[in-house]
Motif scaffolding. Structure first.
Motif, PDB file in Angstrom:
ATOM      1  N   SER A 152       0.831  -1.206   0.000  1.00  0.00           N
ATOM      2  CA  SER A 152       0.000   0.000   0.000  1.00  0.00           C
ATOM      3  C   SER A 152       0.865   1.255   0.000  1.00  0.00           C
ATOM      4  N   ILE A 156       0.815   3.679  -3.391  1.00  0.00           N
ATOM      5  CA  ILE A 156       0.191   4.981  -3.152  1.00  0.00           C
ATOM      6  C   ILE A 156       1.228   6.096  -3.206  1.00  0.00           C
ATOM      7  N   ARG A 160       3.740   5.040  -7.566  1.00  0.00           N
ATOM      8  CA  ARG A 160       2.413   5.262  -8.144  1.00  0.00           C
ATOM      9  C   ARG A 160       2.495   5.850  -9.546  1.00  0.00           C
ATOM     10  N   PRO A 168      -4.801   3.603  -6.958  1.00  0.00           N
ATOM     11  CA  PRO A 168      -3.351   3.802  -7.105  1.00  0.00           C
ATOM     12  C   PRO A 168      -2.635   2.496  -7.464  1.00  0.00           C
TER      13      PRO A 168
END
Length: 344
Positions: A152, A156, A160, A168
């Motif tokens: 994550s 993100i 990204r 994303p």
């Protein structure tokens, strides 16, 4: 005890789960028979349904091995989800690095990177268990959360693609680096990977000295040590092979489905793999039909929602009931085996 009892007991547990699930959907106000018809139609009723089922089964076969292989050593590893995530992330990054390379070279590099990353993650679980006596179930579960958090953060933030607004993601690996389909179907090559890996591991465990050594370590660690077997090395290698299989599932999701790494890699395949491994009693060949069965349940979830106004998570309820009864069946099998030993 009957020779086929190890596989008969899980099948009875699955049948009983279907009965209990029927009671659940009946209480929810749905027509039980119609729901079962929808599950069958969505999973196996047409060739289109079969293609969806086999596509869903592809990563499940590989993630189930992440639990099944260490289980032969007596280890309960539930880190398949983390191995899928880091494997998919490593595959996506490798695909971007090799964006101008030959497609075969790029796909091979992506597969190797995914298998190495996932293998090292679960191999670390095995090392912690053998070398530091850290509970493998807890450590592998925590590695899941760490892997998902890393994914994550990277998709993100630093990795990204600015064009991915709603979800994303990293940059796309390129259409030429995507896995193709099997023949004229919509079933991607990930299903072929799953079949090949399951077959190879069955041969490894049943027809090689290494497989005998694994069974010996799983049967009695003290006897294995007295026999001079390198128990620590075997534990690390077996856990690494399980993690490599789950990492390959992450590569399949990137190269055959998404084309990039994003939070969709955290789709629950690793957790479903735990259930499949136990339902198959950790047998590499038995994992294949079990993965197809649960792939069908996953593929039919949308049809249950559309035709019967049931939540999309209804299929997860069915899987949860099956998981509970499979675990209960393990206790029943152990009791029967103990009673047979006492009688002997």
């Amino acid at each position: 005890m009957l020779p086929f009892a190890p596989f008969l007991i899980p099948l009875v547990a699955i049948a009983l789960s279907l009965v209990l699930f029927g009671g659940f959907v009946g209480l929810a106000g749905a027509d039980v028979q119609a729901v079962y018809q929808s599950i069958y139609r969505g999973a196996f009723g047409t060739w289109f349904s079969w293609q969806n089922t086999l596509t869903s089964a592809a990563p499940l076969m590989l993630t189930a091995l992440c639990t099944a292989l260490p289980a032969r050593l007596g280890l309960i590893v539930i880190g398949g989800e983390g191995a899928v995530v880091v494997g998919g992330l490593a595959a996506a990054l490798t695909g971007l690095v090799l964006v101008d390379a030959n497609p075969w070279v790029a796909l091979a590099g992506m597969a190797l990177a995914a298998m190495l990353t996932g293998g090292l993650l679960i191999g670390l679980v095995g090392w912690l268990r053998h070398g530091r006596n850290v509970n493998e179930t807890i450590s592998s579960l925590l590695f899941n959360y760490i892997s998902i958090a890393i994914l994550s953060f990277l998709v993100i933030g630093p990795l990204r693609d600015p064009e991915t607004l709603n979800k994303p993601s990293t940059h796309h690996i390129g259409d030429t680096h995507m896995l193709g389909a099997l023949g004229d179907t919509s079933i991607h090559w990930g299903f072929g990977y799953g079949l090949i890996v399951c077959l190879l591991l069955w041969v490894l465990y049943k027809r090689t000295v290494f497989g005998f050594a694994v069974d010996m370590v799983g049967g009695n660690v003290r006897a294995a040590l007295l026999s001079g077997l390198p128990v620590g090395r075997i534990v690390f290698l077996v856990c690494m092979m399980g993690g490599a299989a789950a990492g390959l599932a992450g590569m399949v999701e990137v190269a055959a489905v998404h084309g990039r790494a994003n939070t969709s890699l955290n789709a629950g395949y690793g957790y479903e793999g735990i259930l499949i491994a136990f339902a198959a009693r950790h047998h590499p060949l038995a994992i294949i039909p079990m993965a197809i069965l649960f792939g069908g349940i996953r593929a039919s979830s949308g049809l249950m929602q559309r035709d019967h106004d049931l939540p999309d998570a209804t299929s997860l309820v069915l899987q949860g009931i099956i998981f509970i009864l499979i675990l209960a069946s393990e206790a029943v099998f152990a009791r029967l085996a103990k009673r047979q030993g006492s009688a002997a």
